[in-house]
Design an enzyme around this catalytic site. Structure first.
Site, PDB file in Angstrom:
ATOM      1  N   GLU A  40      74.917   9.113 -16.170  1.00  0.00           N
ATOM      2  CA  GLU A  40      73.867   8.586 -16.683  1.00  0.00           C
ATOM      3  C   GLU A  40      72.829   9.557 -16.311  1.00  0.00           C
ATOM      4  OE1 GLU A  40      73.153   7.246 -19.745  1.00  0.00           O
ATOM      5  OE2 GLU A  40      75.350   6.950 -19.893  1.00  0.00           O
ATOM      6  N   CYS A 197      73.151  12.551 -35.990  1.00  0.00           N
ATOM      7  CA  CYS A 197      71.656  12.261 -36.327  1.00  0.00           C
ATOM      8  C   CYS A 197      70.944  13.273 -35.389  1.00  0.00           C
ATOM      9  CB  CYS A 197      71.342  11.160 -36.260  1.00  0.00           C
ATOM     10  SG  CYS A 197      69.711  10.720 -37.105  1.00  0.00           S
ATOM     11  N   CYS A 204      73.279  14.750 -42.581  1.00  0.00           N
ATOM     12  CA  CYS A 204      72.958  14.354 -43.964  1.00  0.00           C
ATOM     13  C   CYS A 204      72.236  15.482 -44.645  1.00  0.00           C
ATOM     14  CB  CYS A 204      71.903  13.193 -43.999  1.00  0.00           C
ATOM     15  SG  CYS A 204      70.317  13.704 -43.049  1.00  0.00           S
ATOM     16  N   CYS A 211      76.951  10.192 -44.064  1.00  0.00           N
ATOM     17  CA  CYS A 211      76.340   9.471 -43.131  1.00  0.00           C
ATOM     18  C   CYS A 211      76.518   7.842 -43.540  1.00  0.00           C
ATOM     19  CB  CYS A 211      74.876   9.697 -42.844  1.00  0.00           C
ATOM     20  SG  CYS A 211      73.887   8.439 -41.772  1.00  0.00           S
ATOM     21  N   CYS A 217      68.384   4.731 -44.992  1.00  0.00           N
ATOM     22  CA  CYS A 217      67.649   5.668 -43.872  1.00  0.00           C
ATOM     23  C   CYS A 217      66.336   5.886 -44.703  1.00  0.00           C
ATOM     24  CB  CYS A 217      68.265   6.887 -43.725  1.00  0.00           C
ATOM     25  SG  CYS A 217      67.194   7.907 -42.489  1.00  0.00           S
TER      26      CYS A 217
END
Length: 387
Positions: A40, A197, A204, A211, A217
């Site tokens: 991370e 995204c 999209c 999507c 959305c």
């Protein structure tokens, strides 16, 4: 706010991941909190392609939190060299020692306790808790903020506290009900923001893939996909000049350890002058009258506090080298390199100076542009020796 979207979001996202999520990343399916934590931190502000190479190497050298805590900081910085944002490496080392001293070598599972560790923010704490301990803890990195801002049509700038607080509440509300779903859900959220995204080319808008959230959305429905989240106007990055001394004696070069809280903090670099605002519309240093400065003047410029400099004599004239441009996150730096050869390895006062053989550079954490410069110098010398 769409209650249906909130209710079904986690289930749809997990289903999406089963078909289109990323596979084969070395940190995926890992449940060791130490390994999760390292991945991370390394993935913050570093491209996945780079981490794919460096993460396994780092884990091989420091396989446990005990090994990392026991290692000298210089070794950690050397292994981190080239990944940038070196505060992360210093915080890794400090955090490892904190885990040993305060938690007996075991990472706490509570996100609130994780967040108290050095270099771990709320989102990273949530990721560690979710992956390693199946805690229902949200994450909210830049990718997730973008997803939520688009899905729910959040107009404000995500840097604003009120907007950020709203996003955290949403992130919490969207979590799956079952703790056992937390690892795959968290990974799916990361993958969806990184691959579908995306900031500039979301699927999209390409029309090549559908999507799963297209009909719900708000950004898609209002044709604002590329406008959300709102981006603040960035000020132009300031630009600076500095001089760097590449002082050599035989096969060794003089390095200076940088202050912990400075840029490239804790790394070994070339002695340098104070940074000054870049003068516009002027030729490079090597083309200015400054090329005529003496070795004594250069030493005073980059080593102003060294009393032993009166005994240091250059065996060759100063040679202007390349001018290296380096772009930081919020500034740009032009480094003029000056080559000087010394007839002796003059000792310097203070533990932050060291003569280092060109063949031993790999043992030191060096800023990437300086590392590349000195590696080229080493290769050139090797060729000279062969000839």
């Amino acid at each position: 706010m769409s209650e249906a979207l909130i209710k079904h979001f986690a289930k749809k996202l997990i289903a999406w991941h089963g078909l289109d999520g990323r596979r084969g990343l070395p940190w995926q399916s890992v449940r060791d909190p130490y390994a999760v934590w390292v991945s991370e931190i390394m993935l913050q502000q570093t491209q996945v392609a780079t981490v794919l190479e460096r993460y396994p190497r780092f884990m091989k050298r420091f396989p446990t939190v005990n090994k990392l805590a026991a290692a000298p900081l210089d070794d950690v910085l050397a292994e981190w060299a080239g990944l940038g944002y070196y505060t992360r490496a210093r915080n890794l080392h400090a955090c490892a020692n904190q885990v040993i001293k305060e938690f007996g070598g075991n990472f706490p599972r509570d996100p609130i306790l994780l967040e108290q560790l050095k270099g771990i923010g709320r989102s990273t704490a949530g990721a560690i808790a979710a992956f390693a301990f199946h805690e229902r803890a949200p994450i909210l990195d830049a990718n997730v903020k973008r997803i939520l801002a688009r899905l729910f049509g959040i107009e404000g700038a995500i840097q604003e506290k009120s907007v950020n607080d709203q996003l955290w509440l949403l992130a919490q509300e969207l979590l799956p009900k079952s703790p056992t779903d937390m690892p795959v859900y968290t990974q799916a959220l990361m993958d969806f923001g990184a691959t579908w995204c995306t900031s500039r080319k979301p699927v999209c808008m390409s029309g090549t893939k559908k999507c799963p959230f297209a009909k719900a959305c708000q950004a898609n429905l209002s044709d604002q996909v590329l406008l959300l989240p709102r981006k603040p106007i960035k000020a132009k990055s300031p630009e600076f000049d500095c001089d760097m001394l590449l002082l050599r004696h035989g096969n060794s070069v003089l390095l200076q350890k940088r202050p912990e809280k400075a840029i490239w903090g804790g790394l070994w670099s070339l002695p340098e002058s104070v940074w000054r605002a870049k003068e516009k519309n002027l030729a490079s240093h090597s083309e200015k009258a400054k090329v005529n400065l003496t070795a004594k003047e250069l030493f005073k410029l980059v080593l102003p506090n060294q009393k032993t400099l009166t005994t240091l004599k250059a065996s060759e004239p100063i040679k202007p080298g390349s001018e290296i441009k380096h772009v930081f996150t919020h500034r740009r730096l032009w480094m003029q390199i000056w080559h000087v050869s010394s007839s002796s390895a003059t000792p310097f006062s203070g533990a932050d100076f060291k003569w280092v053989s060109l063949h031993q550079l790999g043992k030191y954490g060096l800023p990437q542009p300086i590392k590349v410069l000195l590696q080229g110098l080493s290769l050139t010398r090797d060729d000279d020796l062969k000839n």
